[in-house]
Design a protein around this motif. Structure first.
Motif, PDB file in Angstrom:
ATOM      1  N   LYS A 123       9.299   0.287   0.144  1.00  0.00           N
ATOM      2  CA  LYS A 123       8.542   0.164  -1.265  1.00  0.00           C
ATOM      3  C   LYS A 123       6.882   0.524  -1.053  1.00  0.00           C
ATOM      4  O   LYS A 123       6.420   0.928  -1.939  1.00  0.00           O
ATOM      5  CB  LYS A 123       8.398  -1.467  -1.472  1.00  0.00           C
ATOM      6  CG  LYS A 123       7.789  -2.113  -2.670  1.00  0.00           C
ATOM      7  CD  LYS A 123       7.663  -3.547  -2.752  1.00  0.00           C
ATOM      8  CE  LYS A 123       6.684  -4.257  -1.671  1.00  0.00           C
ATOM      9  NZ  LYS A 123       6.530  -5.537  -1.979  1.00  0.00           N
ATOM     10  N   GLU A 124       6.479   0.222   0.105  1.00  0.00           N
ATOM     11  CA  GLU A 124       5.149   0.618   0.519  1.00  0.00           C
ATOM     12  C   GLU A 124       4.813   1.989   0.309  1.00  0.00           C
ATOM     13  O   GLU A 124       3.623   2.487  -0.050  1.00  0.00           O
ATOM     14  CB  GLU A 124       4.458  -0.028   1.709  1.00  0.00           C
ATOM     15  CG  GLU A 124       4.504  -1.638   1.688  1.00  0.00           C
ATOM     16  CD  GLU A 124       3.354  -2.167   1.119  1.00  0.00           C
ATOM     17  OE1 GLU A 124       2.163  -1.452   1.257  1.00  0.00           O
ATOM     18  OE2 GLU A 124       3.265  -3.026   0.530  1.00  0.00           O
ATOM     19  N   HIS A 125       5.785   2.940   0.784  1.00  0.00           N
ATOM     20  CA  HIS A 125       5.690   4.444   0.738  1.00  0.00           C
ATOM     21  C   HIS A 125       6.332   4.869  -0.199  1.00  0.00           C
ATOM     22  O   HIS A 125       6.370   6.395   0.205  1.00  0.00           O
ATOM     23  CB  HIS A 125       5.784   4.640   2.266  1.00  0.00           C
ATOM     24  CG  HIS A 125       5.320   4.132   3.228  1.00  0.00           C
ATOM     25  ND1 HIS A 125       5.471   3.035   3.826  1.00  0.00           N
ATOM     26  CD2 HIS A 125       4.184   4.448   4.062  1.00  0.00           C
ATOM     27  CE1 HIS A 125       4.669   2.471   4.816  1.00  0.00           C
ATOM     28  NE2 HIS A 125       3.707   3.585   5.047  1.00  0.00           N
ATOM     29  N   ALA A 126       6.717   4.405  -1.109  1.00  0.00           N
ATOM     30  CA  ALA A 126       7.487   5.236  -2.535  1.00  0.00           C
ATOM     31  C   ALA A 126       6.382   6.415  -2.844  1.00  0.00           C
ATOM     32  O   ALA A 126       6.790   7.283  -3.291  1.00  0.00           O
ATOM     33  CB  ALA A 126       7.852   4.334  -3.388  1.00  0.00           C
ATOM     34  N   TYR A 127       5.148   5.971  -2.953  1.00  0.00           N
ATOM     35  CA  TYR A 127       4.303   6.933  -3.540  1.00  0.00           C
ATOM     36  C   TYR A 127       4.069   8.270  -2.833  1.00  0.00           C
ATOM     37  O   TYR A 127       3.694   9.224  -3.396  1.00  0.00           O
ATOM     38  CB  TYR A 127       2.768   5.984  -3.805  1.00  0.00           C
ATOM     39  CG  TYR A 127       2.130   6.132  -2.282  1.00  0.00           C
ATOM     40  CD1 TYR A 127       1.033   7.243  -2.034  1.00  0.00           C
ATOM     41  CD2 TYR A 127       2.396   5.054  -1.410  1.00  0.00           C
ATOM     42  CE1 TYR A 127       0.241   6.976  -0.839  1.00  0.00           C
ATOM     43  CE2 TYR A 127       1.552   5.152  -0.168  1.00  0.00           C
ATOM     44  CZ  TYR A 127       0.861   6.137   0.011  1.00  0.00           C
ATOM     45  OH  TYR A 127      -0.034   5.882   1.413  1.00  0.00           O
ATOM     46  N   LEU A 128       4.281   8.104  -1.441  1.00  0.00           N
ATOM     47  CA  LEU A 128       4.182   9.325  -0.681  1.00  0.00           C
ATOM     48  C   LEU A 128       5.201  10.314  -1.104  1.00  0.00           C
ATOM     49  O   LEU A 128       5.030  11.719  -0.865  1.00  0.00           O
ATOM     50  CB  LEU A 128       4.461   9.038   0.716  1.00  0.00           C
ATOM     51  CG  LEU A 128       3.103   8.445   1.376  1.00  0.00           C
ATOM     52  CD1 LEU A 128       3.337   8.052   2.888  1.00  0.00           C
ATOM     53  CD2 LEU A 128       1.900   9.415   1.284  1.00  0.00           C
TER      54      LEU A 128
END
Length: 297
Positions: A123-128
């Motif tokens: 969830k925290e690194h989906a933007y990457l």
């Protein structure tokens, strides 16, 4: 803040600080992984069996050390990372390092929000992933433009063709041979680079791929892109040596020197990226192990 000397002196004078939690039930090592302080984290390998006491501790929100490292790093902690792909690789290397340290039962344990460490990381690194796709598109665009240019140049040889025989006028000149070979190599390498970047964009972005396969492809993609730029400039310079043969020789010499500027700039800008990718792809297991003892002599 990663003040190693301060932390070492504190622990030497008061060893129980190693596992003593703060008011939020976080230990020194919980905060070290949260803030990506690698040097502080390495101290955990110097405390022997006491590290197992630390890895069992959960904070007031039910987060263990793996939950802490699963949260995305703050911008000031990754500002020296070159590109989104390498940023994802570094975050994954942190996650896998802490994962192998904590007890297996804690790897699937949920916090108060009902999230396992792996769920929280995703969830925290989906933007990457989307950020990495945009970053990769820039490289693919450059490679595509080079392929288009050198493909067109292959059919417009300097000096033109003999209308009766269809043979180039300067077919026996060394400069034309260099032009043709360089143009062909540039076309092949730029096309290869496009295909490599395309394979990265269409990949699954699985954890295992992001650690080794995708960074390796990125290295080869940038290397073939660099080769295409070098050979394109060689072909460009060779055409001027052909056109100005025997007259105004300073013109092709000057142009050749200027043609080296973009090659040098590209090499200078991408060198550190390639070194970082290679380092974290093939040497990441050495990054978290202390080279020498700092805490106790």
């Amino acid at each position: 803040m990663g003040n190693m000397r301060f932390i070492i002196e504190l622990i030497r004078s008061n060893p129980d600080l190693i596992w003593r939690p703060n008011d939020k039930c976080n230990t020194i090592f919980h905060l070290a992984v949260k803030h990506r302080q690698k040097d502080i984290y390495k101290l955990i390998y110097e405390i022997g069996a006491m590290k197992y006491l630390v890895t069992h501790i959960t904070n007031d929100k039910g987060n263990n050390m793996l939950h802490m490292v699963a949260k995305k790093a703050k911008q000031n902690q990754i500002q020296n990372v070159s590109g989104a792909a390498l940023e994802m690789q570094r975050e994954l290397s942190w996650f896998k390092e802490v994962e192998q340290l904590i007890p297996p039962s804690y790897r699937q344990r949920k916090n108060e929000a009902g999230e396992t460490p792996r769920d929280l990381f995703a969830k925290e690194h989906a933007y990457l992933i989307s950020k990495g796709e945009d970053w990769m598109n820039n490289y693919m665009l450059v490679a595509t433009l080079i392929a288009t240019i050198v493909f067109a140049a292959a059919f417009t040889l300097p000096g033109g063709y003999n209308q009766d025989t269809g043979i180039p006028f300067f077919s026996k000149e060394l400069s034309l041979i260099i032009f043709v070979i360089s143009d062909a190599v540039s076309l092949i390498s730029s096309s290869t680079s496009v295909l490599i970047f395309l394979s990265i964009l269409t990949s699954r972005y699985a954890e295992r791929d992001s650690m080794q396969l995708l960074p390796s492809r990125l290295m080869f993609g940038i290397a073939t892109l660099f080769l295409s730029i070098v050979t394109m400039m060689i072909a460009f310079s060779a055409s001027f040596f052909l056109l100005y043969k025997g007259k105004l020789e300073w013109v092709p010499i000057t142009i050749t020197c200027l043609a080296g500027v973009p090659v040098i700039l590209f090499a200078k800008m991408q060198f550190h990226l390639l070194v970082d990718i290679f380092d974290y792809t093939y040497r990441s297991k050495y990054h978290f192990k202390p080279k020498k003892r700092s805490l106790y002599y």
